[in-house]
Scaffold this motif. Structure first.
Motif, short mmCIF file in Angstrom:
data_model
loop_
_atom_site.label_atom_id
_atom_site.label_comp_id
_atom_site.label_asym_id
_atom_site.label_seq_id
_atom_site.Cartn_x
_atom_site.Cartn_y
_atom_site.Cartn_z
N GLU A 1 -7.55 5.82 3.95
CA GLU A 1 -6.25 5.17 3.73
C GLU A 1 -5.82 4.35 4.93
O GLU A 1 -5.03 3.43 4.81
N THR B 1 2.83 -1.25 4.24
CA THR B 1 2.27 0.07 3.95
C THR B 1 3.37 1.13 3.92
O THR B 1 4.13 1.28 4.88
N THR C 1 0.43 5.40 0.52
CA THR C 1 -0.51 6.46 0.83
C THR C 1 0.24 7.75 1.18
O THR C 1 1.43 7.73 1.44
N ALA D 1 -3.00 -3.99 3.24
CA ALA D 1 -1.67 -4.23 2.67
C ALA D 1 -0.81 -5.07 3.60
O ALA D 1 -0.97 -5.06 4.82
N GLY E 1 0.83 -1.20 0.00
CA GLY E 1 0.00 0.00 0.00
C GLY E 1 0.87 1.25 0.00
O GLY E 1 1.89 1.29 0.68
N VAL F 1 -7.47 1.21 3.94
CA VAL F 1 -6.78 0.52 2.85
C VAL F 1 -5.43 0.01 3.33
O VAL F 1 -4.98 -1.06 2.93
#
Ligand code: GDP
Ligand code: MG
Length: 332
Positions: A168, A178, A67, A175, A65, A171
């Motif tokens: 996020e 991240t 972000t 992952a 991920g 999300v």
């Protein structure tokens, strides 16, 4: 062979279509893969048979991920990491959940020079995902899209999300690794700390290290990381600097991502995280399903009746909700 895809969902023989599309996707057919992701995005009826077929094929992909605030360079870093991953020859998937992402439907609008190679590389599948339309929202759609890419044989899937709040963090929980990305001189480190994003970071990245203020950003982050409570044997998020446009620091970043992946395996955290991910996924689907059933009770008569009694003070809202949930569980 392409006939299965051309027929499309909604066809009388959708089970055959699903099986065909899954097989094509596994063989690397980008169109079949794209249509399967579309099923997810639209929450189509075929989703259930698709997920049933895919289940035994999943659990192999590594999910990374990325972000951070708009403009810090998430898409550019993603592109650079794709190149690093492709160096090993493995298939790579990209899901962009950032509405401002230059990745859209496989066509790349921004950063043309760096990404053009990927756009035509059959080993790279790139897809941007819209947030609207799906009943369960992103928290339901993204994990299912990940399953599709995983089953299709993407060894690594990079998920880009714009960093502005809860989304996020959600999300990030999907992952394995991240990356929280900041850029110099944007007060990002402090903003990220406030939003609670730093806590989800496995690796902190100061991108645009070619710009002034990068060292200050590193310093800020180091201070914040040192203040976080951490147990014995816990992973301490390293702070990496990159210049995604020149590629500087990208191979070191890719190595760190690999190192984190290894740590996840040896510490048992990989399984723990995947179970947590599955828990979230099941809950999101169950809640969406319950909502659908409650909303779909015949004529809404029972809800009307309960609402009348609650409004009149004859029934408390908890007892009313219990009745509604019980009715919804019997139905459907
Ligand atoms: N100077 C510099 N510019 C960068 C770097 N990485 C990205 N950019 C530029 O920053 C802008 C935003 O990048 P983008 O990847 O779209 O950011 P995102 O919104 O976080 O996905 C683009 O114009 C990029 O070319 C970098 O390392 N250095
Ligand atoms: Mg972007």
């Amino acid at each position: 062979v392409t006939r299965a895809v051309a027929a499309g969902p909604g066809d009388t023989d959708s089970a055959a279509w699903v099986a065909g599309a899954v097989e094509l996707a596994q063989a690397g057919d980008a169109r079949a893969l794209a249509r399967l992701v579309s099923l997810v995005e639209n929450g189509a009826a075929e989703l259930r048979p698709v997920m049933k077929l895919l289940a035994p094929l999943t659990g192999r992909a590594r999910v990374i991920g990325l972000t951070g605030a708009p403009g810090v360079g998430k898409s550019t870093v993603t592109g650079a990491l794709v190149a690093a991953c492709r160096g090993g020859g493995e298939r790579v998937g990209v899901l962009a959940v950032d509405p401002t992402s230059p990745f859209s439907g496989g066509a790349l609008l921004g950063d043309r020079v760096r990404m053009q190679g990927h756009a035509t590389d059959p080993g790279v599948f790139i897809r941007s995902m819209a947030t609207r339309g799906h009943l369960g929202g992103l928290s339901a759609a993204v994990p299912q899209a990940l399953r599709v890419l995983d089953a299709a044989g993407c060894a690594t899937v990079l998920v880009e999300t714009v960093g502005v709040g809860q989304a996020e963090v959600e999300v990030a929980s999907l992952a394995d690794t991240t990356l929280v990305i900041v850029a110099p001189g944007m007060g990002d480190a402090i903003q990220a700390a406030k939003a609670g994003i730093l806590e989800v970071a496995d690796i902190l990245v100061v991108n645009k290290s070619d710009k002034e203020g990068a060292q200050e950003a590193v310093r800020d982050l180091r201070t914040m990381v040192s203040m976080a409570r951490r147990g014995e044997g816990d992973w301490k998020p390293p702070i990496m600097t990159t210049s995604a446009v020149t590629g500087e620091g990208i191979s070191e970043l890719a190595e760190k991502v690999d190192a984190h992946w290894s740590w996840l395996g040896s510490s048992g955290q990989r399984d723990a995280r995947r179970r947590a991910r599955a828990r979230e996924e099941i809950t999101a689907i169950a809640v969406a399903e319950l909502r659908r059933r409650v909303g779909g009770l015949p004529g809404g008569a029972q809800l009307d009746d309960l609402a009348g009694r609650v409004a009149a003070g004859e029934l408390d809202p908890f007892a009313a909700a219990d009745e509604l949930v019980a009715a919804a569980s019997r139905g459907g």
